[in-house]
Design a protein around this motif. Sequence first.
Motif, PDB file in Angstrom:
ATOM      1  N   GLN A   1       0.844  -1.195   0.000  1.00  0.00           N
ATOM      2  CA  GLN A   1       0.000   0.000   0.000  1.00  0.00           C
ATOM      3  C   GLN A   1       0.879   1.245   0.000  1.00  0.00           C
ATOM      4  O   GLN A   1       1.950   1.265   0.599  1.00  0.00           O
ATOM      5  CB  GLN A   1      -0.886   0.041   1.254  1.00  0.00           C
TER       6      GLN A   1
ATOM      7  N   ILE B   1      -8.719  -5.509   0.656  1.00  0.00           N
ATOM      8  CA  ILE B   1      -8.142  -4.288   0.119  1.00  0.00           C
ATOM      9  C   ILE B   1      -8.197  -4.392  -1.402  1.00  0.00           C
ATOM     10  O   ILE B   1      -7.693  -5.349  -1.987  1.00  0.00           O
ATOM     11  CB  ILE B   1      -6.676  -4.107   0.567  1.00  0.00           C
ATOM     12  N   TYR B   2      -8.863  -3.437  -2.035  1.00  0.00           N
ATOM     13  CA  TYR B   2      -8.959  -3.404  -3.487  1.00  0.00           C
ATOM     14  C   TYR B   2      -8.445  -2.058  -3.952  1.00  0.00           C
ATOM     15  O   TYR B   2      -9.006  -1.019  -3.637  1.00  0.00           O
ATOM     16  CB  TYR B   2     -10.406  -3.612  -3.926  1.00  0.00           C
ATOM     17  N   ARG B   3      -7.336  -2.076  -4.677  1.00  0.00           N
ATOM     18  CA  ARG B   3      -6.687  -0.878  -5.190  1.00  0.00           C
ATOM     19  C   ARG B   3      -6.440   0.164  -4.098  1.00  0.00           C
ATOM     20  O   ARG B   3      -6.721   1.336  -4.247  1.00  0.00           O
ATOM     21  CB  ARG B   3      -7.502  -0.269  -6.316  1.00  0.00           C
ATOM     22  N   GLY B   4      -5.960  -0.339  -2.955  1.00  0.00           N
ATOM     23  CA  GLY B   4      -5.605   0.543  -1.866  1.00  0.00           C
ATOM     24  C   GLY B   4      -6.764   0.985  -0.995  1.00  0.00           C
ATOM     25  O   GLY B   4      -6.584   1.729  -0.050  1.00  0.00           O
ATOM     26  N   GLN B   5      -7.978   0.539  -1.292  1.00  0.00           N
ATOM     27  CA  GLN B   5      -9.151   0.921  -0.508  1.00  0.00           C
ATOM     28  C   GLN B   5      -9.693  -0.289   0.223  1.00  0.00           C
ATOM     29  O   GLN B   5      -9.692  -1.399  -0.298  1.00  0.00           O
ATOM     30  CB  GLN B   5     -10.247   1.487  -1.428  1.00  0.00           C
ATOM     31  N   ARG B   6     -10.218  -0.082   1.407  1.00  0.00           N
ATOM     32  CA  ARG B   6     -10.846  -1.167   2.152  1.00  0.00           C
ATOM     33  C   ARG B   6     -12.222  -1.462   1.588  1.00  0.00           C
ATOM     34  O   ARG B   6     -13.019  -0.561   1.376  1.00  0.00           O
ATOM     35  CB  ARG B   6     -10.977  -0.797   3.622  1.00  0.00           C
ATOM     36  N   VAL B   7     -12.480  -2.745   1.372  1.00  0.00           N
ATOM     37  CA  VAL B   7     -13.780  -3.198   0.882  1.00  0.00           C
ATOM     38  C   VAL B   7     -14.334  -4.139   1.926  1.00  0.00           C
ATOM     39  O   VAL B   7     -13.743  -5.168   2.254  1.00  0.00           O
ATOM     40  CB  VAL B   7     -13.647  -3.920  -0.479  1.00  0.00           C
TER      41      VAL B   7
END
Length: 96
Positions: free
Chosen positions: A30, A88-94
Amino acid sequence: MELNKAVLDCMQALRRKLREEQAVDIRLSQTDAISAMLSACLASSNEETRQLGQRLAQLSDMPYQSAPSVPALVEAAHVAARSGSVRIYRGQRVYA
Protein backbone atom coordinates in the motif's frame (compact mmCIF):
# COMPACT_ATOMS: atom_id res chain seq x y z
CA MET A 1 11.87 6.83 1.21
CA GLU A 2 14.11 3.83 0.83
CA LEU A 3 12.86 0.51 2.13
CA ASN A 4 15.77 -1.47 3.52
CA LYS A 5 15.82 -4.77 5.40
CA ALA A 6 15.47 -3.16 8.83
CA VAL A 7 12.38 -1.17 7.75
CA LEU A 8 10.76 -4.19 6.10
CA ASP A 9 11.43 -6.45 9.09
CA CYS A 10 9.90 -3.88 11.43
CA MET A 11 6.89 -3.44 9.14
CA GLN A 12 6.30 -7.19 8.96
CA ALA A 13 6.47 -7.61 12.73
CA LEU A 14 4.17 -4.65 13.24
CA ARG A 15 1.76 -5.92 10.61
CA ARG A 16 1.41 -9.24 12.47
CA LYS A 17 0.85 -7.52 15.81
CA LEU A 18 -1.78 -5.17 14.40
CA ARG A 19 -3.62 -8.00 12.69
CA GLU A 20 -3.77 -9.95 15.97
CA GLU A 21 -4.74 -7.01 18.18
CA GLN A 22 -7.00 -4.83 16.06
CA ALA A 23 -7.94 -7.01 13.07
CA VAL A 24 -6.40 -4.36 10.81
CA ASP A 25 -5.02 -5.73 7.56
CA ILE A 26 -2.34 -3.46 6.12
CA ARG A 27 -0.44 -4.63 3.08
CA LEU A 28 3.17 -3.66 2.68
CA SER A 29 2.52 -2.71 -0.94
CA GLN A 30 0.00 0.00 0.00
CA THR A 31 1.19 3.53 -0.70
CA ASP A 32 0.22 4.67 2.81
CA ALA A 33 1.28 1.50 4.65
CA ILE A 34 3.71 3.22 7.00
CA SER A 35 1.34 6.01 7.98
CA ALA A 36 -1.51 3.50 8.45
CA MET A 37 0.70 1.38 10.70
CA LEU A 38 1.77 4.39 12.74
CA SER A 39 -1.86 5.46 13.13
CA ALA A 40 -2.84 2.01 14.32
CA CYS A 41 0.08 1.98 16.76
CA LEU A 42 -1.16 5.19 18.35
CA ALA A 43 -4.55 3.54 18.89
CA SER A 44 -3.00 0.41 20.40
CA SER A 45 -2.99 -0.27 24.12
CA ASN A 46 -0.11 -2.77 23.88
CA GLU A 47 3.26 -1.31 24.85
CA GLU A 48 5.22 -3.62 22.52
CA THR A 49 3.15 -2.48 19.55
CA ARG A 50 3.74 1.15 20.46
CA GLN A 51 7.50 0.51 20.70
CA LEU A 52 7.47 -1.14 17.26
CA GLY A 53 5.65 1.93 15.95
CA GLN A 54 8.28 4.22 17.41
CA ARG A 55 11.00 2.09 15.86
CA LEU A 56 9.29 2.24 12.47
CA ALA A 57 8.95 6.01 12.76
CA GLN A 58 12.67 6.31 13.49
CA LEU A 59 13.65 4.07 10.58
CA SER A 60 11.31 5.73 8.10
CA ASP A 61 11.92 9.35 9.21
CA MET A 62 8.20 9.91 9.73
CA PRO A 63 6.77 11.71 12.76
CA TYR A 64 5.19 9.30 15.22
CA GLN A 65 2.98 11.80 17.04
CA SER A 66 1.32 13.37 14.01
CA ALA A 67 0.17 10.22 12.23
CA PRO A 68 -3.03 11.01 10.28
CA SER A 69 -6.54 9.59 10.60
CA VAL A 70 -6.36 7.74 13.91
CA PRO A 71 -10.16 7.93 14.46
CA ALA A 72 -10.89 6.73 10.93
CA LEU A 73 -8.55 3.77 11.29
CA VAL A 74 -9.97 2.82 14.67
CA GLU A 75 -13.51 3.04 13.27
CA ALA A 76 -12.48 0.89 10.29
CA ALA A 77 -11.07 -1.71 12.68
CA HIS A 78 -14.33 -1.78 14.66
CA VAL A 79 -16.41 -2.09 11.49
CA ALA A 80 -14.12 -4.86 10.26
CA ALA A 81 -14.49 -6.72 13.53
CA ARG A 82 -18.27 -6.48 13.33
CA SER A 83 -18.59 -7.44 9.66
CA GLY A 84 -15.92 -10.13 9.81
CA SER A 85 -14.37 -9.69 6.38
CA VAL A 86 -12.23 -6.91 4.95
CA ARG A 87 -10.43 -6.87 1.64
CA ILE A 88 -8.14 -4.29 0.12
CA TYR A 89 -8.96 -3.40 -3.49
CA ARG A 90 -6.69 -0.88 -5.19
CA GLY A 91 -5.61 0.54 -1.87
CA GLN A 92 -9.15 0.92 -0.51
CA ARG A 93 -10.85 -1.17 2.15
CA VAL A 94 -13.78 -3.20 0.88
CA TYR A 95 -16.09 -4.61 3.53
CA ALA A 96 -17.69 -7.87 2.45
